[in-house]
Design a protein around this motif. Structure first.
Motif, PDB file in Angstrom:
ATOM      1  N   SER A 132       0.817  -1.225   0.000  1.00 18.36           N
ATOM      2  CA  SER A 132       0.000   0.000   0.000  1.00 18.36           C
ATOM      3  C   SER A 132       0.848   1.272   0.000  1.00 18.36           C
ATOM      4  O   SER A 132       0.314   2.380  -0.173  1.00 18.36           O
ATOM      5  N   LEU A 133       2.134   1.131   0.200  1.00 19.26           N
ATOM      6  CA  LEU A 133       3.017   2.296   0.309  1.00 19.26           C
ATOM      7  C   LEU A 133       3.211   2.949  -1.054  1.00 19.26           C
ATOM      8  O   LEU A 133       3.561   2.281  -2.037  1.00 19.26           O
ATOM      9  N   ARG A 134       2.997   4.254  -1.087  1.00 19.35           N
ATOM     10  CA  ARG A 134       3.249   5.042  -2.296  1.00 19.35           C
ATOM     11  C   ARG A 134       4.303   6.098  -1.960  1.00 19.35           C
ATOM     12  O   ARG A 134       4.274   6.707  -0.882  1.00 19.35           O
ATOM     13  N   LEU A 135       5.242   6.305  -2.899  1.00 21.36           N
ATOM     14  CA  LEU A 135       6.366   7.204  -2.639  1.00 21.36           C
ATOM     15  C   LEU A 135       6.573   8.198  -3.775  1.00 21.36           C
ATOM     16  O   LEU A 135       6.370   7.874  -4.950  1.00 21.36           O
ATOM     17  N   SER A 136       6.994   9.387  -3.390  1.00 21.93           N
ATOM     18  CA  SER A 136       7.546  10.350  -4.348  1.00 21.93           C
ATOM     19  C   SER A 136       9.061  10.295  -4.232  1.00 21.93           C
ATOM     20  O   SER A 136       9.601  10.360  -3.129  1.00 21.93           O
ATOM     21  N   VAL A 137       9.726  10.143  -5.349  1.00 26.99           N
ATOM     22  CA  VAL A 137      11.185  10.191  -5.379  1.00 26.99           C
ATOM     23  C   VAL A 137      11.573  11.604  -5.792  1.00 26.99           C
ATOM     24  O   VAL A 137      11.264  12.038  -6.914  1.00 26.99           O
ATOM     25  N   ASP A 138      12.209  12.340  -4.881  1.00 24.92           N
ATOM     26  CA  ASP A 138      12.522  13.752  -5.112  1.00 24.92           C
ATOM     27  C   ASP A 138      14.024  13.956  -5.285  1.00 24.92           C
ATOM     28  O   ASP A 138      14.824  13.513  -4.454  1.00 24.92           O
ATOM     29  N   GLY A 139      14.404  14.639  -6.364  1.00 25.97           N
ATOM     30  CA  GLY A 139      15.804  14.962  -6.609  1.00 25.97           C
ATOM     31  C   GLY A 139      16.119  16.389  -6.205  1.00 25.97           C
ATOM     32  O   GLY A 139      15.296  17.299  -6.402  1.00 25.97           O
ATOM     33  N   HIS A 140      17.295  16.600  -5.621  1.00 25.86           N
ATOM     34  CA  HIS A 140      17.722  17.926  -5.165  1.00 25.86           C
ATOM     35  C   HIS A 140      19.180  18.155  -5.553  1.00 25.86           C
ATOM     36  O   HIS A 140      19.964  17.206  -5.650  1.00 25.86           O
ATOM     37  N   THR A 141      19.562  19.413  -5.750  1.00 20.94           N
ATOM     38  CA  THR A 141      20.941  19.782  -6.050  1.00 20.94           C
ATOM     39  C   THR A 141      21.376  20.914  -5.114  1.00 20.94           C
ATOM     40  O   THR A 141      20.571  21.485  -4.382  1.00 20.94           O
ATOM     41  N   ASP A 142      22.672  21.259  -5.194  1.00 15.83           N
ATOM     42  CA  ASP A 142      23.122  22.478  -4.531  1.00 15.83           C
ATOM     43  C   ASP A 142      22.826  23.662  -5.451  1.00 15.83           C
ATOM     44  O   ASP A 142      22.166  23.502  -6.489  1.00 15.83           O
ATOM     45  N   ASP A 143      23.295  24.858  -5.103  1.00 12.01           N
ATOM     46  CA  ASP A 143      22.979  26.045  -5.905  1.00 12.01           C
ATOM     47  C   ASP A 143      24.093  26.418  -6.873  1.00 12.01           C
ATOM     48  O   ASP A 143      24.101  27.522  -7.427  1.00 12.01           O
ATOM     49  N   THR A 144      25.032  25.513  -7.118  1.00 13.23           N
ATOM     50  CA  THR A 144      26.114  25.787  -8.057  1.00 13.23           C
ATOM     51  C   THR A 144      25.599  25.697  -9.485  1.00 13.23           C
ATOM     52  O   THR A 144      24.981  24.704  -9.867  1.00 13.23           O
ATOM     53  N   GLY A 145      25.863  26.712 -10.282  1.00 16.84           N
ATOM     54  CA  GLY A 145      25.472  26.686 -11.682  1.00 16.84           C
ATOM     55  C   GLY A 145      24.066  27.213 -11.915  1.00 16.84           C
ATOM     56  O   GLY A 145      23.430  27.821 -11.049  1.00 16.84           O
ATOM     57  N   ASP A 146      23.566  26.940 -13.119  1.00 15.93           N
ATOM     58  CA  ASP A 146      22.279  27.472 -13.558  1.00 15.93           C
ATOM     59  C   ASP A 146      21.135  26.734 -12.866  1.00 15.93           C
ATOM     60  O   ASP A 146      21.063  25.494 -12.894  1.00 15.93           O
ATOM     61  N   ALA A 147      20.215  27.470 -12.259  1.00 16.97           N
ATOM     62  CA  ALA A 147      19.133  26.868 -11.490  1.00 16.97           C
ATOM     63  C   ALA A 147      18.204  26.038 -12.367  1.00 16.97           C
ATOM     64  O   ALA A 147      17.763  24.949 -11.970  1.00 16.97           O
ATOM     65  N   ALA A 148      17.902  26.525 -13.570  1.00  8.95           N
ATOM     66  CA  ALA A 148      17.010  25.781 -14.455  1.00  8.95           C
ATOM     67  C   ALA A 148      17.635  24.449 -14.873  1.00  8.95           C
ATOM     68  O   ALA A 148      16.965  23.414 -14.914  1.00  8.95           O
ATOM     69  N   HIS A 149      18.927  24.492 -15.171  1.00 14.54           N
ATOM     70  CA  HIS A 149      19.632  23.246 -15.523  1.00 14.54           C
ATOM     71  C   HIS A 149      19.615  22.273 -14.346  1.00 14.54           C
ATOM     72  O   HIS A 149      19.370  21.073 -14.527  1.00 14.54           O
TER      73      HIS A 149
END
Length: 357
Positions: free
Chosen positions: A282-299
């Protein structure tokens, strides 16, 4: 306490004979060589004048050869004993200033045709004349000595001149903080010419950038070293406990640099996520990716989403119903640590599992 100096150098002779002799054309700031001067002569006009003919057919213009892209495998392997990092010693009468070190960072070097991002340990320093010893900095003397020392270590110069403007812009966009972290070693690449060298070892590469101006020099060095992963995987039971308490948990998944390719060493952690999902249908998950703030934010946002989708795809490929999973990428928008330090940036580069209601 005296700074640790570089282990290799060339001896200074009365006229720097041991460090390269008389100034050669490659030392000029324009980077122009005798061969280039020879290529620019007007030999066809001279031939026409000698022939005495007024109507001489113009010589065919040869096609400009396409420059071969730099490949580190073209650099000969050096097995010269190097001693301790950072390996080289300054010439007599010179001292380091504004030193900076990192056990692991990512630095850009100009190869002559592109930027090469090198990961590993870093040494950065400004170079000055030792005023206490009455020594005045001389840029040509510094560059000649460093060249001889690097070549003695088996290094090869791969680029010389000023960074092209598009590459300087790329550096600013990709890592705007680089000049703050390594100001002493990076130098004024915006206005001054640089020399890039590579010492290729059987098990690693040592990249060096030498530059300077009238009153001082700069040395930037990066040695490729694989990142030692000290974080351990969270087993399925530990994942469940943290999800029950916090509703989210960070997992140890590593990717190729600036890519969404999951490295093979991450499979044990993914196996634990599989076990977690199989134990609770029954477990449902969101897999969330994160980065640091180095470089272009949109990229970074696109990259973090692609990495999250790669984790989801891996789980689905191993039997998990895709309807139980979501993938989201937030880039640098949700930091959990200060981005002004390498440790903080490392914490912000993460993949999280978030329980879905």
């Amino acid at each position: 306490m005296r700074h640790r100096h570089l282990m290799l150098t060339c001896a200074l002779g009365a006229a720097l004979a041991a460090c390269g002799g008389a100034p050669g054309p490659a030392d000029q700031s324009t980077g122009r060589t005798d061969a280039a001067d020879a290529a620019g002569t007007t030999a066809p006009d001279a031939a026409a004048a000698q022939s005495g003919e007024d109507d001489v057919a113009p010589a065919a213009t040869p096609e400009t050869p396409v420059a071969k892209a730099f490949a580190v495998t073209d650099v000969p392997v050096s097995e010269v004993a190097l001693g301790e990092f950072p390996y080289l010693r300054l010439p007599s009468g010179y001292v380091f200033a504004d030193e900076a070190r990192s056990d692991f960072d990512r630095i850009a070097f100009w190869t002559g045709d592109r930027l090469e991002w090198v990961e590993g340990r870093v040494y950065s320093a400004a170079v000055r004349g030792d005023k206490a010893a009455g020594k005045t900095f001389a840029l040509l003397e510094y560059r000649r000595n460093m060249r001889a020392a690097i070549e003695q270590a088996g290094g090869q110069r791969i680029a010389e001149g000023q960074w092209p403007r598009p590459l300087r812009d790329e550096l600013k966009a990709t890592d705007p903080d680089l000049g703050v972290r390594y100001n002493g070693g990076l130098g004024d690449i915006w206005n001054e010419p640089v020399e890039t060298y590579v010492i290729r070892r059987p098990d690693r590469q040592v990249w060096l950038q030498v530059t300077g101006y009238r009153h001082g020099g700069n040395l930037l060095m990066a040695e490729t070293t694989p990142l030692e992963i000290t974080a351990g995987l969270l087993e399925a039971e530990a994942l469940k406990q943290q999800l029950d308490v916090d509703g989210r948990v960070a997992i140890e998944v590593n990717f190729a640099v600036d890519e969404a390719t999951i490295l093979p060493g991450s499979q044990p952690q993914i196996d634990q996520v599989l076990e977690l999902l199989r134990a609770d249908p029954s477990l449902r998950l969101s897999v969330d990716g994160h980065t640091d703030d180095t470089g272009d934010a949109a990229h970074n946002r696109r990259l973090s989403e692609a990495r999250a989708k790669a984790v989801v795809a891996s789980l689905v490929a191993q039997g998990i119903d895709a309807a139980r999973l979501e993938a989201n990428g937030y880039g640098p928008a949700q930091p959990i640590a200060d981005n002004t330090s390498e440790e903080g940036r490392a914490r912000n580069r993460r993949v999280e599992l978030v329980r879905l209601d």
